[in-house]
Enzyme design. Structure first.
Site, PDB file in Angstrom:
ATOM      1  N   LYS A 245       0.795  -1.362  -0.189  1.00  0.00           N
ATOM      2  CA  LYS A 245       0.033   0.019   0.050  1.00  0.00           C
ATOM      3  C   LYS A 245       0.683   1.286  -0.122  1.00  0.00           C
ATOM      4  O   LYS A 245       1.775   1.416   0.975  1.00  0.00           O
ATOM      5  CB  LYS A 245      -0.819  -0.129   1.335  1.00  0.00           C
ATOM      6  CG  LYS A 245      -1.611   1.311   1.538  1.00  0.00           C
ATOM      7  CD  LYS A 245      -2.655   1.305   2.887  1.00  0.00           C
ATOM      8  CE  LYS A 245      -3.290   2.617   2.997  1.00  0.00           C
ATOM      9  NZ  LYS A 245      -3.912   2.734   4.318  1.00  0.00           N
ATOM     10  N   ASP A 250      -2.535  10.128   3.866  1.00  0.00           N
ATOM     11  CA  ASP A 250      -4.024   9.869   3.899  1.00  0.00           C
ATOM     12  C   ASP A 250      -4.726  10.729   4.887  1.00  0.00           C
ATOM     13  O   ASP A 250      -4.721  10.766   5.933  1.00  0.00           O
ATOM     14  CB  ASP A 250      -3.864   8.476   4.389  1.00  0.00           C
ATOM     15  CG  ASP A 250      -5.521   7.870   4.808  1.00  0.00           C
ATOM     16  OD1 ASP A 250      -6.320   8.279   4.066  1.00  0.00           O
ATOM     17  OD2 ASP A 250      -5.792   6.776   5.221  1.00  0.00           O
ATOM     18  N   LYS A 257     -10.160  12.774   8.219  1.00  0.00           N
ATOM     19  CA  LYS A 257      -9.751  12.455   9.634  1.00  0.00           C
ATOM     20  C   LYS A 257      -9.405  13.694  10.447  1.00  0.00           C
ATOM     21  O   LYS A 257      -9.469  14.707  10.063  1.00  0.00           O
ATOM     22  CB  LYS A 257      -8.293  12.066   9.458  1.00  0.00           C
ATOM     23  CG  LYS A 257      -8.110  10.604   8.830  1.00  0.00           C
ATOM     24  CD  LYS A 257      -6.635  10.223   8.766  1.00  0.00           C
ATOM     25  CE  LYS A 257      -6.527   8.731   7.977  1.00  0.00           C
ATOM     26  NZ  LYS A 257      -7.317   7.624   8.982  1.00  0.00           N
ATOM     27  N   ASP A 268       1.434   6.350   5.504  1.00  0.00           N
ATOM     28  CA  ASP A 268       0.720   5.499   5.124  1.00  0.00           C
ATOM     29  C   ASP A 268       1.072   4.712   3.783  1.00  0.00           C
ATOM     30  O   ASP A 268       0.282   3.940   3.158  1.00  0.00           O
ATOM     31  CB  ASP A 268      -0.682   6.188   4.575  1.00  0.00           C
ATOM     32  CG  ASP A 268      -2.043   5.158   5.174  1.00  0.00           C
ATOM     33  OD1 ASP A 268      -1.835   4.037   5.518  1.00  0.00           O
ATOM     34  OD2 ASP A 268      -3.133   5.627   4.473  1.00  0.00           O
ATOM     35  N   ASP A 327     -12.231   6.928   3.877  1.00  0.00           N
ATOM     36  CA  ASP A 327     -11.092   6.789   4.541  1.00  0.00           C
ATOM     37  C   ASP A 327     -10.596   5.294   4.555  1.00  0.00           C
ATOM     38  O   ASP A 327      -9.352   4.877   5.122  1.00  0.00           O
ATOM     39  CB  ASP A 327     -11.119   7.267   6.031  1.00  0.00           C
ATOM     40  CG  ASP A 327      -9.724   7.407   6.801  1.00  0.00           C
ATOM     41  OD1 ASP A 327      -8.896   7.596   6.237  1.00  0.00           O
ATOM     42  OD2 ASP A 327      -9.749   7.478   8.084  1.00  0.00           O
ATOM     43  N   GLU A 329      -9.463   3.340   2.390  1.00  0.00           N
ATOM     44  CA  GLU A 329      -8.826   3.800   0.870  1.00  0.00           C
ATOM     45  C   GLU A 329      -7.733   2.568   0.706  1.00  0.00           C
ATOM     46  O   GLU A 329      -7.502   2.221  -0.700  1.00  0.00           O
ATOM     47  CB  GLU A 329      -8.332   5.041   0.481  1.00  0.00           C
ATOM     48  CG  GLU A 329      -6.829   5.362   1.126  1.00  0.00           C
ATOM     49  CD  GLU A 329      -6.805   5.201   2.612  1.00  0.00           C
ATOM     50  OE1 GLU A 329      -7.505   5.319   3.404  1.00  0.00           O
ATOM     51  OE2 GLU A 329      -5.492   4.946   3.072  1.00  0.00           O
ATOM     52  N   ARG A 331      -7.628  -0.782   0.958  1.00  0.00           N
ATOM     53  CA  ARG A 331      -8.005  -1.931   0.628  1.00  0.00           C
ATOM     54  C   ARG A 331      -8.749  -1.528  -1.075  1.00  0.00           C
ATOM     55  O   ARG A 331      -8.443  -2.499  -1.740  1.00  0.00           O
ATOM     56  CB  ARG A 331      -9.185  -2.408   1.438  1.00  0.00           C
ATOM     57  CG  ARG A 331     -10.431  -1.447   1.387  1.00  0.00           C
ATOM     58  CD  ARG A 331     -11.560  -1.785   2.816  1.00  0.00           C
ATOM     59  NE  ARG A 331     -10.810  -1.477   3.998  1.00  0.00           N
ATOM     60  CZ  ARG A 331     -11.064  -1.392   5.079  1.00  0.00           C
ATOM     61  NH1 ARG A 331     -12.368  -2.296   5.158  1.00  0.00           N
ATOM     62  NH2 ARG A 331     -10.563  -1.152   6.275  1.00  0.00           N
TER      63      ARG A 331
HETATM   64  N1  BES Z   1      -4.105   4.551   7.002  1.00  0.00           N
HETATM   65  C1  BES Z   1      -5.441   4.192   7.809  1.00  0.00           C
HETATM   66  C2  BES Z   1      -4.948   3.331   9.061  1.00  0.00           C
HETATM   67  C3  BES Z   1      -4.251   3.800  10.036  1.00  0.00           C
HETATM   68  C4  BES Z   1      -4.625   4.614  10.934  1.00  0.00           C
HETATM   69  C5  BES Z   1      -2.852   3.309  10.346  1.00  0.00           C
HETATM   70  C6  BES Z   1      -3.754   5.090  11.998  1.00  0.00           C
HETATM   71  C7  BES Z   1      -2.218   3.769  11.254  1.00  0.00           C
HETATM   72  C8  BES Z   1      -2.700   4.705  12.150  1.00  0.00           C
HETATM   73  C9  BES Z   1      -6.516   3.728   7.052  1.00  0.00           C
HETATM   74  O1  BES Z   1      -6.489   4.033   5.585  1.00  0.00           O
HETATM   75  C10 BES Z   1      -7.717   4.124   7.608  1.00  0.00           C
HETATM   76  O2  BES Z   1      -7.787   5.293   7.771  1.00  0.00           O
HETATM   77  N2  BES Z   1      -8.437   3.147   8.072  1.00  0.00           N
HETATM   78  C11 BES Z   1      -9.555   3.361   8.812  1.00  0.00           C
HETATM   79  C12 BES Z   1     -10.431   2.061   8.288  1.00  0.00           C
HETATM   80  C13 BES Z   1     -11.884   2.660   8.712  1.00  0.00           C
HETATM   81  C14 BES Z   1     -12.505   3.783   8.006  1.00  0.00           C
HETATM   82  C15 BES Z   1     -12.914   1.071   8.428  1.00  0.00           C
HETATM   83  C16 BES Z   1      -9.470   3.256  10.109  1.00  0.00           C
HETATM   84  O3  BES Z   1      -8.569   2.261  10.820  1.00  0.00           O
HETATM   85  O4  BES Z   1     -10.013   3.964  10.908  1.00  0.00           O
HETATM   86 ZN    ZN Z   2      -4.721   4.657   4.920  1.00  0.00          ZN
HETATM   87 MN    MN Z   3      -7.538   5.945   5.399  1.00  0.00          MN
END
Ligand code: BES
Ligand code: ZN
Ligand code: MN
Length: 473
Positions: A245, A250, A257, A268, A327, A329, A331
């Site tokens: 990825k 992000d 966020k 990210d 968010d 994204e 996947r």
């Molecule tokens: N890049 C983030 C995951 C992340 C967040 C990694 C904080 C490390 C620290 C990912 O893209 C994301 O935002 N995931 C969301 C998924 C949710 C919307 C289902 C998350 O983890 O909140």
């Molecule tokens: Zn992300």
């Molecule tokens: Mn995200």
């Protein structure tokens, strides 16, 4: 770094740092009177984790001595040896040291030598790229390490560390330098006559039908990129596929966020950086493997033309996805990259991604999350993680979790609700790999360190290279 055999006679050996690794119940191999005085002073007890740099005793040619403790002889674990290797590396990169020598002592085995090489490289890394006028600590001058035996293992570990440092540097670069174009372009820095690289632009991805990947970068002025590395160094075996990825920033997109610590979302892209760092090491080690490695690079931004919650996109596999949260994204870029590598008929696929905050809730910052549709592959990776001292822990996937992705308007939604977020993210990915043995590494908690020592860790490059090496045998 030059790794050489340590001489047998140490008292008259000129070196900048003479290292003695000692068990709690064991004396020094030389200068015993002096050593007894040091112990009596209370500064060094030989406990696991103890490390003391002091002036060398009179009559010894070394400039300084480093004493490193291993604890009781019968209680030495791989972890203690790793800690000792790290302590040595950190002392050896200090100012003025060009040569460090390890006194032959105890069972400093192959694994120890490899960890020493790894930690030496990691300790030498310094981020300097974006400072302006601030005076920085001087770079390490360490050029030679002498030890008894296992020189190849030390060199091997050092090479893995250099791969991890490449990963760290890319992670640490800010999002305005490390854009999708910059990140994808890094494949051109890898050189080997059995390596071919290619970067697909948005038009090429459009032609392939990568509507899911392209939906992520829609709101960004930075074009999305898919970089492909094909390493053909393993005869006619089916390749191993690696997928990373590469979200260079992000924001969350329209599902934006909160502001706190959002800067850390420059990390990210650490999945992609891990693939690049591992490939750098694999190439340097000339591992006899066929590998197809893909990094999916995009920037997730909100904008008038950005993907909105409720939008439905069509992936390269033909499956449609309702984007309920922009968010989620990672996947969305990974699924098209997975479909893309499947075209090479890989023997197995390993993807890595800073995919879910939920993984940090589940496993903290110690273990990478591992999810897989294949027990044998999962076990191999867990064994490599343990051996490389780069921990991973398996979480389950199953149909029960997969159902959480059901959508009323598309083949699946891109989120599965609050429960088991790391697992439903993996379930989403599993829909794109079919029966191919596949493992997913969620590195959200392990790819970087927050706080005062903020910086990319280079994990899980050691685990991954260790596993690839096991596959090369
Ligand atoms: N890049 C983030 C995951 C992340 C967040 C990694 C904080 C490390 C620290 C990912 O893209 C994301 O935002 N995931 C969301 C998924 C949710 C919307 C289902 C998350 O983890 O909140
Ligand atoms: Zn992300
Ligand atoms: Mn995200």
């Amino acid at each position: 770094m030059q790794f050489d055999l340590a001489p047998l006679s140490l008292t008259d050996h000129a070196t900048d740092l003479m290292v003695m690794v000692l068990h709690k119940d064991e004396g020094a191999p030389f200068a015993t009177e002096w050593f007894d005085r040091v112990v009596a002073s209370g500064d060094f007890a030989g406990k696991a984790g103890d490390a003391l740099t002091i002036n060398a005793p009179a009559g010894m040619a070394a400039a300084r001595c480093l004493l490193v403790g291993l604890g009781e002889t019968d209680k030495v674990s791989a972890k203690t040896l790793d800690k000792a290797a790290k302590a040595i590396a950190e002392a050896a990169v200090k100012k003025g040291i060009q040569t460090a020598t390890l006194a032959p002592q105890g069972a400093l085995d192959k694994a120890f030598s490899r960890q020493l090489g790894l930690h030496l490289a990691l300790a030498q890394y310094q981020y300097t790229e974006t400072f302006g006028t601030k005076e920085l600590p001087p770079a390490s001058t360490l050029a030679r390490v002498e030890l008894s035996g296992e020189l190849d293992a030390a060199q091997h570990g050092y090479t893995i560390g250099q791969g991890a440092n490449f990963t760290r540097e890319l992670g640490n670069l800010p999002g305005n330098t490390c854009t999708p174009t910059y990140l994808a372009g890094q494949v051109h820095t890898l050189k080997h006559d059995k390596l071919s690289v290619e970067v697909l632009d948005e038009a090429a991805m459009e032609t392939l039908g990568m509507g899911s990947l392209l939906s992520v970068g829609r709101g960004s002025v930075e074009p999305s990129q898919l970089a492909v590395m094909r390493f053909n160094n393993g005869g006619d075996e089916a390749p191993i596929a690696l997928v990373g990825k590469g979200i260079t920033f992000d924001t969350g997109g329209i599902s934006i966020k909160p502001g706190a610590a959002m800067d850390e979302m420059k990390y990210d892209m650490c999945g992609a950086a891990t693939v690049l760092g591992a490939m750098k090491a694999v190439i340097e080690l000339d591992l006899p493997l066929n590998i197809v490695a893909v990094i999916a690079c995009a920037e997730n931004m909100p904008a008038g033309n950005a993907t909105k919650p409720g939008d439905i996109v069509t992936s390269m596999s033909g499956q449609t996805i309702e984007v309920l949260n922009t968010d989620a994204e990672g996947r969305l870029v990974l699924c098209d990259a997975l479909t893309y590598v499947k075209q090479d008929n890989p023997a197995c696929i390993v993807d890595m991604a800073t995919l879910t905050g939920a993984c940090i809730i589940a496993l903290g910052h110690h273990n990478t999350g591992l999810l897989s549709n294949n027990d044998a592959l999962a076990d191999e990776l867990l064994a490599s993680a343990a051996d490389a001292m780069d921990g991973a822990w398996r979480l389950p996937i199953s149909d029960d979790y997969d159902k959480q992705l059901d959508s009323n308007f598309a083949d699946m939604a891109n989120i599965g609700g609050r429960d088991a977020g790391t697992i439903t993210a993996a379930c989403f990915l599993s829909r794109f790999v079919g029966d191919t043995p596949w493992a997913h590494l969620d590195i959200a908690g392990t790819a970087w360190v927050s706080g005062k020592n903020k910086g990319a860790s280079g994990r899980p490059v050691p685990m991954l290279v260790n596993w690839l090496q096991s596959r090369a045998q």
